[in-house]
Design a protein around this motif. Structure first.
Motif, short mmCIF file in Angstrom:
data_model
loop_
_atom_site.label_atom_id
_atom_site.label_comp_id
_atom_site.label_asym_id
_atom_site.label_seq_id
_atom_site.Cartn_x
_atom_site.Cartn_y
_atom_site.Cartn_z
N GLU A 1 38.17 131.21 -64.29
CA GLU A 1 39.38 130.55 -64.76
C GLU A 1 39.71 129.33 -63.88
OE1 GLU A 1 41.47 130.88 -67.33
OE2 GLU A 1 39.99 132.25 -68.16
N LEU A 2 39.52 129.46 -62.58
CA LEU A 2 39.77 128.33 -61.69
C LEU A 2 38.80 127.18 -61.97
CD1 LEU A 2 40.49 129.98 -58.20
CD2 LEU A 2 42.06 128.64 -59.61
N GLU A 3 37.54 127.51 -62.16
CA GLU A 3 36.56 126.47 -62.48
C GLU A 3 36.91 125.77 -63.78
OE1 GLU A 3 32.87 128.51 -62.51
OE2 GLU A 3 32.59 128.42 -60.32
N ARG A 4 37.39 126.52 -64.75
CA ARG A 4 37.78 125.91 -66.02
C ARG A 4 39.03 125.05 -65.83
NH1 ARG A 4 38.26 130.34 -69.14
NH2 ARG A 4 36.10 130.21 -69.81
N PHE A 5 39.97 125.52 -65.02
CA PHE A 5 41.21 124.76 -64.79
C PHE A 5 40.93 123.42 -64.12
CE2 PHE A 5 44.71 123.66 -61.90
CZ PHE A 5 45.74 123.52 -62.81
N TYR A 6 40.06 123.42 -63.10
CA TYR A 6 39.75 122.19 -62.37
C TYR A 6 38.62 121.39 -63.02
CZ TYR A 6 42.72 123.85 -58.57
OH TYR A 6 43.80 124.28 -57.83
N GLY A 7 38.01 121.92 -64.07
CA GLY A 7 36.95 121.20 -64.75
C GLY A 7 35.58 121.33 -64.12
N PHE A 8 35.42 122.24 -63.16
CA PHE A 8 34.14 122.38 -62.46
C PHE A 8 33.13 123.20 -63.25
CE2 PHE A 8 36.73 121.92 -58.36
CZ PHE A 8 36.62 120.54 -58.42
N ASP A 9 33.51 123.67 -64.44
CA ASP A 9 32.56 124.40 -65.26
C ASP A 9 31.68 123.46 -66.08
OD1 ASP A 9 34.79 123.55 -66.69
OD2 ASP A 9 34.59 125.15 -68.19
N LYS A 10 31.81 122.18 -65.89
CA LYS A 10 31.04 121.19 -66.63
C LYS A 10 30.21 120.35 -65.67
CE LYS A 10 34.54 120.95 -70.21
NZ LYS A 10 35.29 122.05 -69.61
N PRO A 11 29.13 119.74 -66.13
CA PRO A 11 28.33 118.87 -65.25
C PRO A 11 29.15 117.66 -64.80
CG PRO A 11 27.57 118.74 -67.53
CD PRO A 11 28.54 119.87 -67.47
N ILE A 12 28.73 117.06 -63.69
CA ILE A 12 29.54 116.02 -63.06
C ILE A 12 29.64 114.78 -63.93
CG2 ILE A 12 27.58 115.07 -61.78
CD1 ILE A 12 29.55 114.61 -59.46
N TYR A 13 28.58 114.44 -64.67
CA TYR A 13 28.66 113.24 -65.50
C TYR A 13 29.67 113.44 -66.62
CZ TYR A 13 25.86 115.59 -69.09
OH TYR A 13 25.42 116.46 -70.05
N GLN A 14 29.75 114.68 -67.15
CA GLN A 14 30.71 114.96 -68.21
C GLN A 14 32.13 114.92 -67.67
OE1 GLN A 14 29.55 118.28 -70.59
NE2 GLN A 14 31.56 118.52 -71.52
N ARG A 15 32.32 115.39 -66.44
CA ARG A 15 33.65 115.31 -65.82
C ARG A 15 34.10 113.87 -65.67
NH1 ARG A 15 32.61 118.68 -60.55
NH2 ARG A 15 30.69 119.55 -61.40
N TYR A 16 33.15 113.00 -65.31
CA TYR A 16 33.50 111.59 -65.14
C TYR A 16 33.92 110.97 -66.47
CZ TYR A 16 33.08 106.62 -64.13
OH TYR A 16 33.33 105.28 -64.00
#
Length: 429
Positions: free
Chosen positions: A74-89
């Motif tokens: 849940e924390l990873e989903r909240f902070y967006g860390f469940d996705k690859p870094i390029y997608q986060r950007y």
């Protein structure tokens, strides 16, 4: 001119993208992120509980301070860390949809409709349907009054009995290109709301310092050039270079010791942008102006001391160089008055180096003021950014980066405009 500005704006795009990609990647890969800090706090809490003889709470795992897998996910989903870094950007830019309004649910084997709720929210009909398709895909539909929305869904895991643990969420394109800088992890507010009052404070001090520097340094540099080698020139140079050798934040500490509240003279307050709110609201308009000036004198001195010597010496040397040029000797040989030659020809050309650096000074003064703001207890833009870096508050850190890069790029355009104003040889074509 329109072509020039269009070209400058197009050149800003790769500069902006390069700066943001570099800093974004470093922040995402650097250790000590928000999840690691939460884990550390839990471990410290578990250690304190163990010392006190108390057992840890329900979130304790094998180490007494670790998160269970569900909470970590849940924390990873909240902070967006469940996705690859390029997608986060791309999500941060606003070029990729952002997931919002997460909701977890479990699907029993063979179920077709998981949830169907009908009620009222804010006086309007509210209905949510989650339909399970044959291939374990979902169709989620929400009707809120007259507005209908579709949700998206993903399967987290499938249990041994065939039931599904899933999460539904909505998506929207929301990033810096849409004006959304995100939500602060520390303040739990939109980044723009956190930055706005602090940016105004730094902008106030920065612009005031720049204006005072130009009003003092340009005339002082001219006088030093016209009296080159005199006692005034020598004495002022000694004072200027002594002041230049002292960092602004260090000078601010000395000024507070000598003139701040509690010192021998006790002339100025110890810090703060202005008097406390309960006092400020009782003051008349003239008293507010006097109170603001009273609080800003020492910070402005510390703010401008670094650029003071540079600008004065630059103005003096530029004027001395122009006074030795052939066109000045030609003007004197034609019988033109000395004041006209100096003030109309020499000084205008001497302002070219000053004008070319105005954009750089603007960016540095507004964004690079953390130490002075910390020294005088001013809740400004630079202090906010530094504390956000220490707290790993990525939205504020990246929002600060966006503002600073934009200021520097706009500052370059301001420098070009100022340069074209004082140098008639420059034209925008």
């Amino acid at each position: 001119m329109a072509t020039y500005f269009l070209r400058r704006i197009l050149l800003m795009i790769p500069t902006f993208l390069g700066s943001t990609v570099l800093v974004f990647t470093i922040l995402q890969m650097a250790p000590g992120g928000p999840i690691e800090q939460i884990m550390l706090q839990l471990q410290m809490g578990g250690a304190i509980s163990a010392e006190g003889g108390a057992s840890s709470s329900g979130i304790s795992g094998d180490g007494g301070g670790s998160l269970p897998p569900e909470a970590l996910k849940e924390l990873e989903r909240f902070y967006g860390f469940d996705k690859p870094i390029y997608q986060r950007y791309f999500i941060w830019l606003g070029l990729f949809p952002r997931e919002i309004k997460h909701r977890n649910f479990m699907v029993e084997p063979g179920a077709k409709i998981v949830e169907k709720r009908v009620g009222k929210k804010d006086g309007k009909l509210w209905k949510v349907d989650i339909h399970i398709l044959d291939n374990n895909e979902f169709r989620v539909f929400e009707k809120d009054g007259s507005v209908s929305r579709y949700w998206y869904a993903s399967v987290d895991e499938i249990d041994s009995d065939g039931s599904l643990n899933a999460v539904i969420f909505q998506k929207e394109f929301s990033g810096i290109l849409t004006g959304n800088l995100g939500r602060s992890y520390t303040y739990m507010q939109p980044v723009t709301d956190v930055m706005k009052p602090r940016f105004k404070i730094s902008l106030f001090y920065g612009l005031t310092g720049i204006i005072l520097s130009y009003l003092v340094c340009i005339p002082l540099g001219i006088k030093k050039a016209l009296n080159h080698g005199s006692m005034f020139d020598f004495g002022s140079s000694v004072i200027i270079f002594i002041a230049y050798s002292i960092p602004g934040w260090a000078l601010g500490g000395v000024l507070l010791v000598l003139f701040g509240g509690g010192s021998f003279w006790e002339i100025f307050p110890l810090g703060g942008f202005r008097s406390p709110t309960e006092i400020w609201e009782t003051l008349t308009p003239l008293q507010k102006v006097a109170d603001q000036i009273h609080h800003m004198i020492l910070p402005i001195i510390a703010w401008t001391i670094g650029s003071f010597a540079t600008m004065t010496v630059l103005m003096k040397n530029s004027l001395l160089e122009n006074l030795s040029q052939d066109y000045i000797r030609t003007a004197f040989s034609k019988g033109i008055k000395e004041k006209r030659v100096i003030w109309l020809h020499a000084i205008r050309n001497s302002l070219i180096p000053i004008a070319s650096g105005i954009g750089h000074i603007l960016g540095v003064v507004i964004s690079g003021s953390y130490f002075i703001e910390r020294m005088f207890n001013i809740d400004g833009f630079g202090r906010m950014a530094y504390e956000a870096i220490l707290a790993r508050d990525y939205p504020i850190t990246l929002g600060f980066l966006v503002i600073v890069v934009i200021i520097r790029l706009i500052g370059n355009i301001i420098s070009d405009l100022a340069l074209a104003t004082v140098d008639p040889r420059i034209r925008f074509k």
